[in-house]
Motif scaffolding. Structure first.
Motif, mmCIF file in Angstrom:
data_model
loop_
_atom_site.group_PDB
_atom_site.id
_atom_site.type_symbol
_atom_site.label_atom_id
_atom_site.label_comp_id
_atom_site.label_asym_id
_atom_site.label_seq_id
_atom_site.Cartn_x
_atom_site.Cartn_y
_atom_site.Cartn_z
ATOM 1 N N ILE A 193 92.443 95.985 31.427
ATOM 2 C CA ILE A 193 91.068 96.389 31.712
ATOM 3 C C ILE A 193 91.016 97.856 32.166
ATOM 4 O O ILE A 193 91.897 98.311 32.896
ATOM 5 C CB ILE A 193 90.474 95.440 32.776
ATOM 6 C CG1 ILE A 193 88.990 95.666 32.957
ATOM 7 C CG2 ILE A 193 91.205 95.549 34.106
ATOM 8 C CD1 ILE A 193 88.308 94.471 33.577
ATOM 9 N N ASP A 194 90.036 98.588 31.622
ATOM 10 C CA ASP A 194 89.823 99.992 32.006
ATOM 11 C C ASP A 194 90.807 101.005 31.427
ATOM 12 O O ASP A 194 90.759 102.166 31.799
ATOM 13 C CB ASP A 194 89.852 100.183 33.534
ATOM 14 C CG ASP A 194 88.470 100.045 34.114
ATOM 15 O OD1 ASP A 194 87.521 99.890 33.319
ATOM 16 O OD2 ASP A 194 88.328 100.103 35.335
ATOM 17 N N ASP B 172 80.096 97.590 23.481
ATOM 18 C CA ASP B 172 79.734 96.776 24.645
ATOM 19 C C ASP B 172 78.226 96.583 24.673
ATOM 20 O O ASP B 172 77.503 97.378 25.245
ATOM 21 C CB ASP B 172 80.152 97.469 25.952
ATOM 22 C CG ASP B 172 81.645 97.371 26.196
ATOM 23 O OD1 ASP B 172 82.327 96.723 25.381
ATOM 24 O OD2 ASP B 172 82.108 97.937 27.190
ATOM 25 N N LYS C 203 89.812 100.966 26.078
ATOM 26 C CA LYS C 203 89.636 100.306 24.786
ATOM 27 C C LYS C 203 88.290 100.639 24.136
ATOM 28 O O LYS C 203 88.229 101.027 22.974
ATOM 29 C CB LYS C 203 89.743 98.810 25.017
ATOM 30 C CG LYS C 203 90.151 98.019 23.839
ATOM 31 C CD LYS C 203 90.329 96.585 24.282
ATOM 32 C CE LYS C 203 89.081 96.128 24.971
ATOM 33 N NZ LYS C 203 89.272 94.999 25.848
ATOM 34 N N THR D 107 86.253 103.064 24.794
ATOM 35 C CA THR D 107 86.138 104.499 24.515
ATOM 36 C C THR D 107 86.870 104.837 23.217
ATOM 37 O O THR D 107 86.348 105.555 22.368
ATOM 38 C CB THR D 107 86.728 105.312 25.687
ATOM 39 O OG1 THR D 107 86.179 104.808 26.904
ATOM 40 C CG2 THR D 107 86.410 106.780 25.557
ATOM 41 N N GLY E 10 88.615 92.199 27.758
ATOM 42 C CA GLY E 10 89.751 92.714 28.498
ATOM 43 C C GLY E 10 89.984 92.135 29.879
ATOM 44 O O GLY E 10 90.449 92.837 30.754
ATOM 45 N N ILE F 110 82.927 96.109 31.545
ATOM 46 C CA ILE F 110 83.947 95.258 30.932
ATOM 47 C C ILE F 110 83.397 94.647 29.651
ATOM 48 O O ILE F 110 82.191 94.448 29.522
ATOM 49 C CB ILE F 110 84.393 94.107 31.849
ATOM 50 C CG1 ILE F 110 83.170 93.329 32.343
ATOM 51 C CG2 ILE F 110 85.204 94.618 33.008
ATOM 52 C CD1 ILE F 110 83.526 92.005 32.923
HETATM 53 P P1 GTP Z 1 87.194 96.942 29.260
HETATM 54 O O1 GTP Z 1 86.221 96.910 28.124
HETATM 55 O O2 GTP Z 1 86.578 96.496 30.509
HETATM 56 O O3 GTP Z 1 88.487 96.305 28.955
HETATM 57 O O4 GTP Z 1 87.532 98.470 29.539
HETATM 58 P P2 GTP Z 1 88.025 99.430 28.456
HETATM 59 O O5 GTP Z 1 89.476 99.271 28.305
HETATM 60 O O6 GTP Z 1 87.158 99.297 27.265
HETATM 61 O O7 GTP Z 1 87.828 100.839 29.127
HETATM 62 P P3 GTP Z 1 86.706 101.916 28.830
HETATM 63 O O8 GTP Z 1 86.767 102.402 27.441
HETATM 64 O O9 GTP Z 1 85.414 101.381 29.313
HETATM 65 O O10 GTP Z 1 87.232 103.085 29.769
HETATM 66 C C1 GTP Z 1 87.412 102.903 31.152
HETATM 67 C C2 GTP Z 1 87.174 104.232 31.850
HETATM 68 O O11 GTP Z 1 88.169 105.167 31.462
HETATM 69 C C3 GTP Z 1 85.849 104.864 31.492
HETATM 70 O O12 GTP Z 1 85.328 105.463 32.649
HETATM 71 C C4 GTP Z 1 86.215 105.919 30.460
HETATM 72 O O13 GTP Z 1 85.327 107.005 30.449
HETATM 73 C C5 GTP Z 1 87.584 106.340 30.933
HETATM 74 N N1 GTP Z 1 88.431 106.843 29.835
HETATM 75 C C6 GTP Z 1 88.705 106.239 28.658
HETATM 76 N N2 GTP Z 1 89.528 107.008 27.916
HETATM 77 C C7 GTP Z 1 89.783 108.118 28.635
HETATM 78 C C8 GTP Z 1 90.587 109.289 28.411
HETATM 79 O O14 GTP Z 1 91.219 109.475 27.390
HETATM 80 N N3 GTP Z 1 90.614 110.202 29.408
HETATM 81 C C9 GTP Z 1 89.921 110.041 30.558
HETATM 82 N N4 GTP Z 1 90.009 110.997 31.474
HETATM 83 N N5 GTP Z 1 89.176 108.981 30.804
HETATM 84 C C10 GTP Z 1 89.101 108.010 29.859
#
Ligand code: GTP
Length: 608
Positions: free
Chosen positions: A15-16, A46, A19, A21, A83, A56
């Motif tokens: 998680i976080d 999402d 994914k 992004t 996630g 999430i």
């Molecule tokens: P779930 O859907 O809950 O599993 O989360 P996720 O894995 O989809 O993560 P998400 O894409 O929501 O990103 C989580 C956080 O990390 C967000 O605040 C994004 O902006 C940040 N983030 C994602 N990729 C990057 C990156 O390459 N660099 C930085 N600095 N932040 C990132």
């Protein structure tokens, strides 16, 4: 699109780790969605409000991208997976439609508990895994260290790892290239073979009913086809067919290897069996090996704050379960809380998400009882029963009881935590009845200050359900990550704890408690009750009892005659969603035996 140019893949990650992004960047890079001009990070995949609120992904969603590689047009099907630990089952089912997976690891956080669990699911399914290190733009990123960690944990060659920043887009083109070059195309089949479509997810649309997401294993599926489910033998007509691009785009047909959606006059999502195989009416096909269905492991009673709202609540729950078939529903009534429903969830996050959706999407004002896991009762005649409602829990200490033994569900848990929090985590595990503790360092050879430990143990699911996760986070300053899997049932010394007001039990408050925790739990709850129950005109004993044995007691002294009626002790510092309802709640008194209880008192008690 011949099958050679098709790639079906997922992004799997803790998680976080980014994914959603990365999914957005891939959709942008392939022109599937327009590139965002504003700096806002609003993930396309999402969709649900709760997903946006909590950041999430809850419901697996899928998108098809068209991409040109070496002058050849390719069709890339991204299957988005949720996630969080509660949704491991959804991850597993989405992966059944893929040949490859991008294993995404945050370069500042490193390998976390779910990175490991999703890696194993993907590897066990024989998928090609592309390791990706995300967030290399962060100052705290340690790409070399984390790459070494991925090598030692997963046996991944560091040269295969793609360093990227999903946020800035750096390196994402290489990911797209790797998807085409490293992931195999779906197995090719003769297009004249009888149709076989694998159903791996479903959505619910208010107007069209159930939308099934399918991947075509063999044959061609066309609009207007008459199809049949191997599982239910029910027949349907395909009224709409298409691809997710990323919204539904109708087409005329879907070919082998393709992933898309169909609408086929299915009314309830319970008809869309995940893992089912669909074929043309009249064809005889061997069904695809289905996978295990979801099992509700956390149960709680849900009651309307205002008992008159029960029909509305019941309707809202019905509608919401149309879109989320993994929630089970049963009627429940309580003398204290009136009519309600007993719902079963995959885990506590699932429960929270469902509650939030009821509140957000249906404006429901509800109260939820303490969550319970399904206990197994084995009787002297060796018959078994599962009990997930404390009010139905038998009293095994009663000599006339026919109970031979009681078992509870246990899980195998992994916790990954920086070494400095190891002691705290051991304490946490011990205080939650954990056994078979085992641990090792995750990164070998790194300096001890940054090294992390993976701690494995077996513990009862009921211990996790209450407050384990919150404590894990707070006792590790948020650094610990956690994952668990089902480990069957184990004999346990459990009893029902009842709470009595003036000698009368309050059904909605009954709990199932392990022997080792009886005294503490009994005392704590009796104190809590003493605080929130208003004084009556007479003295009221508040007791916690196991069977007939009282284990804790407080006495609520009688109200003096000059005290205004309705005034009650305890102070309330909570934000109620609807102030109006709060006022009504105070007025509404529930009579338990001879004691008048404002419904408010229940909220206070059941709020953790
Ligand atoms: P779930 O859907 O809950 O599993 O989360 P996720 O894995 O989809 O993560 P998400 O894409 O929501 O990103 C989580 C956080 O990390 C967000 O605040 C994004 O902006 C940040 N983030 C994602 N990729 C990057 C990156 O390459 N660099 C930085 N600095 N932040 C990132």
């Amino acid at each position: 699109y011949p099958v050679e140019v098709i790639r079906n893949f997922s992004i799997i990650a803790h998680i976080d780790h980014g994914k959603s992004t990365l999914a957005d960047r891939l959709l942008e890079l392939t022109g599937t969605i327009a590139k965002k001009v504003s700096g806002k990070n609003e993930q396309v995949l999402d969709k649900l409000k709760v997903e946006r609120d909590r950041g999430i992904t809850v419901k697996a969603q899928t998108a098809t991208m068209k991409h040109e590689h070496n002058g050849k047009r390719h069709l890339l099907n991204l299957i988005d997976t949720p996630g969080h630990v509660d949704f491991a089952w959804e991850v597993s089912r989405s992966l059944a439609a893929c040949q490859g997976a991008l294993l995404l690891v945050d370069a500042s956080q490193g390998v976390q508990a779910q990175s490991i669990s999703v890696f194993h699911i993907a590897r066990d399914r024989g998928l090609t895994i592309i390791p990706v290190l995300n967030k290399i733009d962060l100052p705290a990123a340690q790409p070399e260290l984390i790459a070494a960690q991925m090598q030692s944990t997963f046996g991944i060659n560091p040269d295969d790892i793609l360093p990227i920043s999903a946020k800035t887009g750096k390196g994402v083109d290489a990911v797209l290239r790797a998807v085409v070059e490293r992931i195999p195309s779906p197995p090719s089949t003769d297009i004249k073979s009888p149709l076989k479509a694998f159903l791996f997810d479903s959505l619910y649309d208010r107007y069209r009913g159930v939308i099934s997401l399918i991947s075509i294993q063999q044959g061609i599926l066309r609009k207007g086809d008459k199809i049949q489910s191997c599982h239910t033998r029910k027949r349907y007509e395909v009224t709409e067919i298409g691809i997710m691009h990323p919204e539904e785009v109708p087409t005329n047909s879907l070919h082998p290897g393709q992933v898309g959606y169909i609408a086929c006059n299915m009314k309830e999502s319970s008809e869309a069996h995940i893992g089912d195989t669909l074929h043309r009416v009249g064809d005889a096909v061997e069904p695809m090996p289905g996978f295990k269905s979801s099992k509700a492991m956390v149960f709680a009673g849900v009651f309307p704050v205002n008992s008159n709202d029960f029909p509305k609540l019941e309707e809202s729950i019905k509608r919401l379960t149309l879109t989320d078939r993994s929630v089970t529903v049963q009627g429940e009534s309580s003398s204290a809380l009136g009519q309600g429903s007993r719902l079963g969830f995959l885990g506590t996050l699932h429960m929270d998400v469902f509650r939030q959706r009821l509140e957000d999407e249906y404006d429901a004002n509800i109260i939820i009882t303490a969550p319970t896991v399904p206990y197994k009762v084995i009787y002297k005649d060796n018959k078994e029963a599962y009990i997930s409602n404390p009010t139905e829990f038998p009293d095994a200490s009663d000599p006339s009881s026919k109970v031979k033994e009681i078992q509870e569900p246990i899980v195998r848990a992994s916790i990954i935590v920086p070494a400095e929090y190891f002691g705290e985590m051991m304490d946490l595990c011990f205080s939650h009845r954990a056994e078979e503790l085992d641990h090792r360092y995750l990164d070998t050879g790194s300096d001890s200050s940054s090294s992390r430990i993976i701690l494995k143990c077996v513990l009862p699911l009921s211990e996790i359900v209450m407050d384990f996760f919150d404590q894990l986070k707070s006792r590790s300053s948020g650094f610990a990550s956690f994952d668990y899997e089902d480990a069957g049932y184990q004999r346990s010394d459990l009893s029902k704890m009842s709470f009595l007001l003036n000698g009368k039990p309050v059904d909605a408050l009954a709990l199932i408690v392990h022997k080792s925790a009886q005294e503490n739990v009994g005392r704590a709850w009796v104190k809590k009750l003493h605080k929130v129950i208003p004084r009556q005109l007479f003295e009221v004993p508040i007791q916690a009892a196991i069977g007939k044995k009282v284990i804790a007691r407080e006495t609520l002294s009688a109200m003096r005659a000059d005290v205004t009626a309705g005034l009650y002790g305890g102070h309330y510092e909570r934000k109620m969603k609807h102030l109006e309802n709060q006022k009504e709640g105070k007025k509404r008194m529930k009579r338990i035996g001879t004691v008048d209880l404002p419904q408010e008192a229940f909220f206070d008690i059941l709020r953790k």
